[in-house]
Structures are given as C-alpha cells and as structure tokens.
Design a protein around this motif. Structure first.
Motif, PDB file in Angstrom:
ATOM      1  N   ALA A  90       0.835  -1.207   0.000  1.00  0.00           N
ATOM      2  CA  ALA A  90       0.000   0.000   0.000  1.00  0.00           C
ATOM      3  C   ALA A  90       0.867   1.254   0.000  1.00  0.00           C
ATOM      4  CB  ALA A  90      -0.924  -0.006   1.220  1.00  0.00           C
ATOM      5  N   GLU A  91       1.934   1.239   0.777  1.00  0.00           N
ATOM      6  CA  GLU A  91       2.840   2.390   0.822  1.00  0.00           C
ATOM      7  C   GLU A  91       3.515   2.606  -0.533  1.00  0.00           C
ATOM      8  OE1 GLU A  91       6.745   4.193   1.104  1.00  0.00           O
ATOM      9  OE2 GLU A  91       6.505   2.031   1.055  1.00  0.00           O
ATOM     10  N   SER A  92       3.879   1.518  -1.197  1.00  0.00           N
ATOM     11  CA  SER A  92       4.528   1.617  -2.505  1.00  0.00           C
ATOM     12  C   SER A  92       3.574   2.198  -3.546  1.00  0.00           C
ATOM     13  CB  SER A  92       5.004   0.239  -2.941  1.00  0.00           C
ATOM     14  OG  SER A  92       5.538   0.283  -4.231  1.00  0.00           O
ATOM     15  N   VAL A  93       2.323   1.741  -3.542  1.00  0.00           N
ATOM     16  CA  VAL A  93       1.345   2.268  -4.497  1.00  0.00           C
ATOM     17  C   VAL A  93       1.113   3.754  -4.248  1.00  0.00           C
ATOM     18  CG1 VAL A  93      -1.101   2.195  -5.128  1.00  0.00           C
ATOM     19  CG2 VAL A  93       0.202   0.089  -4.965  1.00  0.00           C
ATOM     20  N   LEU A  94       0.979   4.139  -2.982  1.00  0.00           N
ATOM     21  CA  LEU A  94       0.752   5.556  -2.682  1.00  0.00           C
ATOM     22  C   LEU A  94       1.977   6.404  -3.029  1.00  0.00           C
ATOM     23  CD1 LEU A  94      -1.228   5.298   0.663  1.00  0.00           C
ATOM     24  CD2 LEU A  94      -2.091   5.907  -1.593  1.00  0.00           C
ATOM     25  N   ARG A  95       3.179   5.867  -2.829  1.00  0.00           N
ATOM     26  CA  ARG A  95       4.390   6.622  -3.164  1.00  0.00           C
ATOM     27  C   ARG A  95       4.486   6.842  -4.669  1.00  0.00           C
ATOM     28  NH1 ARG A  95       8.958   3.404  -2.809  1.00  0.00           N
ATOM     29  NH2 ARG A  95       8.450   2.951  -0.653  1.00  0.00           N
ATOM     30  N   VAL A  96       4.219   5.809  -5.468  1.00  0.00           N
ATOM     31  CA  VAL A  96       4.269   5.945  -6.928  1.00  0.00           C
ATOM     32  C   VAL A  96       3.172   6.891  -7.406  1.00  0.00           C
ATOM     33  CG1 VAL A  96       3.953   4.692  -9.093  1.00  0.00           C
ATOM     34  CG2 VAL A  96       5.373   3.718  -7.301  1.00  0.00           C
ATOM     35  N   ALA A  97       1.993   6.806  -6.803  1.00  0.00           N
ATOM     36  CA  ALA A  97       0.898   7.698  -7.197  1.00  0.00           C
ATOM     37  C   ALA A  97       1.215   9.138  -6.832  1.00  0.00           C
ATOM     38  CB  ALA A  97      -0.410   7.262  -6.527  1.00  0.00           C
ATOM     39  N   ALA A  98       1.889   9.349  -5.700  1.00  0.00           N
ATOM     40  CA  ALA A  98       2.196  10.709  -5.258  1.00  0.00           C
ATOM     41  C   ALA A  98       3.278  11.371  -6.108  1.00  0.00           C
ATOM     42  CB  ALA A  98       2.637  10.697  -3.797  1.00  0.00           C
ATOM     43  N   ARG A 137      -6.588   6.666 -10.520  1.00  0.00           N
ATOM     44  CA  ARG A 137      -7.301   5.561  -9.871  1.00  0.00           C
ATOM     45  C   ARG A 137      -7.279   5.711  -8.357  1.00  0.00           C
ATOM     46  NH1 ARG A 137      -5.184   0.053 -12.180  1.00  0.00           N
ATOM     47  NH2 ARG A 137      -3.354   1.305 -12.570  1.00  0.00           N
ATOM     48  N   VAL A 138      -6.131   6.063  -7.786  1.00  0.00           N
ATOM     49  CA  VAL A 138      -6.022   6.246  -6.338  1.00  0.00           C
ATOM     50  C   VAL A 138      -6.900   7.407  -5.882  1.00  0.00           C
ATOM     51  CG1 VAL A 138      -4.442   6.913  -4.476  1.00  0.00           C
ATOM     52  CG2 VAL A 138      -3.758   5.180  -6.120  1.00  0.00           C
ATOM     53  N   VAL A 139      -6.886   8.509  -6.628  1.00  0.00           N
ATOM     54  CA  VAL A 139      -7.707   9.662  -6.254  1.00  0.00           C
ATOM     55  C   VAL A 139      -9.189   9.302  -6.308  1.00  0.00           C
ATOM     56  CG1 VAL A 139      -8.429  11.959  -7.018  1.00  0.00           C
ATOM     57  CG2 VAL A 139      -6.004  11.411  -6.864  1.00  0.00           C
TER      58      VAL A 139
END
Length: 166
Positions: free
Chosen positions: A88-96, A106-108
């Motif tokens: 989850a942290e990796s997905v949020l870091r790449v999205a950020a 997609r995350v937003v």
C-alpha cells in the motif's frame, strides 16, 4: 477435503461480524467495550465449564504452553502484515510522484469514493458490508468443485487412456 468445514467458516465469520456490528453500531459502544465484553463472556464461560468439570471429576489440564502459536505462524502473520502495508505504501508513493498518471487518478477516485462512502455510512456499517461480501466470496469459492474445467480444455491421452486437464 471436508467441504462442511470450508462452508462453515463464512457463516462463523458472518455471525461474529453481525455481533460486532450490533455491538458497535446499534449499541453505540466502542471497540474497547466490545473486547472487554468478549473477555468477560469467555472468562465466565470457562469458569462455568471448569466448575462443571470439577463436579464431574474430569481433570482439565491448563497449560499456557499449549495456547502459544508457533514461531513460524507468528513470522508468517508478521510477514503478511508487513507485505500488505509495504504494498500500500509503494502504491501511494508511486501515485504521489505523478509518474504514473493512470495510477494517480485511480487512487484519487478510490479515495474520493471511500470518502463519500464514509460520509454516507458509519465505519461499522462499511466494515460489516465488506465482511458480508467477503463471506459470500468465500462461500461461493468453497462451493465450487475443485476439478471443474470446461470440456474443450480436456484432451485424451491415447497411451494411458486417461483424461488430463491442460
């Protein structure tokens, strides 16, 4: 494999989830109150069973070493939790970072939908709905026979005379 055991798991989860939902949503109690109530019920039940067994002269060994989980199980639980949080942290870091615009949007969108859902329903209602859907998923997954594959994926072995699945 015992299918009754596999089918019983979703129902036990559903009953426990219903009790948690009732305690938290309808009684407006906190999770701490729920945990305390569960421990009170367990303690009273074990005390009654202990007195009953003592009256019937049945010895019940109370060995705390039997209650412990193995080191492999503890390591597996810790590794699973760490992997989930890390993913989850990796997905949020790449999205950020904004490098992957599709992932960012997609995350937003998912976070916005979760925010809107949180405004419409309480956390206990959302968690209970998720538990019900998870139980249905487990029930449907365990009710399907293991060896089902379409007939067009099977071929006949001419040397052994048995069917194999591709």
């Amino acid at each position: 494999m015992d299918y009754r055991n596999e089918i019983g798991k979703p129902f036990v989860l559903l009953i426990c989830g219903t009790l948690v939902y009732y305690h938290c949503a309808y009684r407006n109690s906190s999770v701490v109150s729920l945990v305390a109530d569960v421990f009170i019920v367990l303690l009273c039940s074990l005390a009654i069973l202990g007195m009953l067994f003592r009256q019937m002269n049945i010895s019940v060994p109370v060995d705390p070493l039997e209650w412990q989980i193995s080191q492999d199980t503890a390591n597996g639980i810790a590794a699973c939790t760490a992997n989930t949080i890390g993913a989850a942290e990796s997905v949020l870091r790449v999205a950020a970072t904004g490098h992957d615009k599709k992932l960012f949007f997609r995350v937003v969108v998912i976070l916005y939908l979760l925010s809107a859902l949180g405004r419409l329903a309480s956390g206990a209602t959302v968690a209970y709905t998720g538990l019900c859907l998870f139980c249905l998923y487990i029930l449907f997954q365990s009710s399907q026979p293991i060896n089902t594959s379409p007939q067009f994926l099977r071929w006949r072995d001419s040397t052994a005379g048995v069917q194999e699945t591709l």
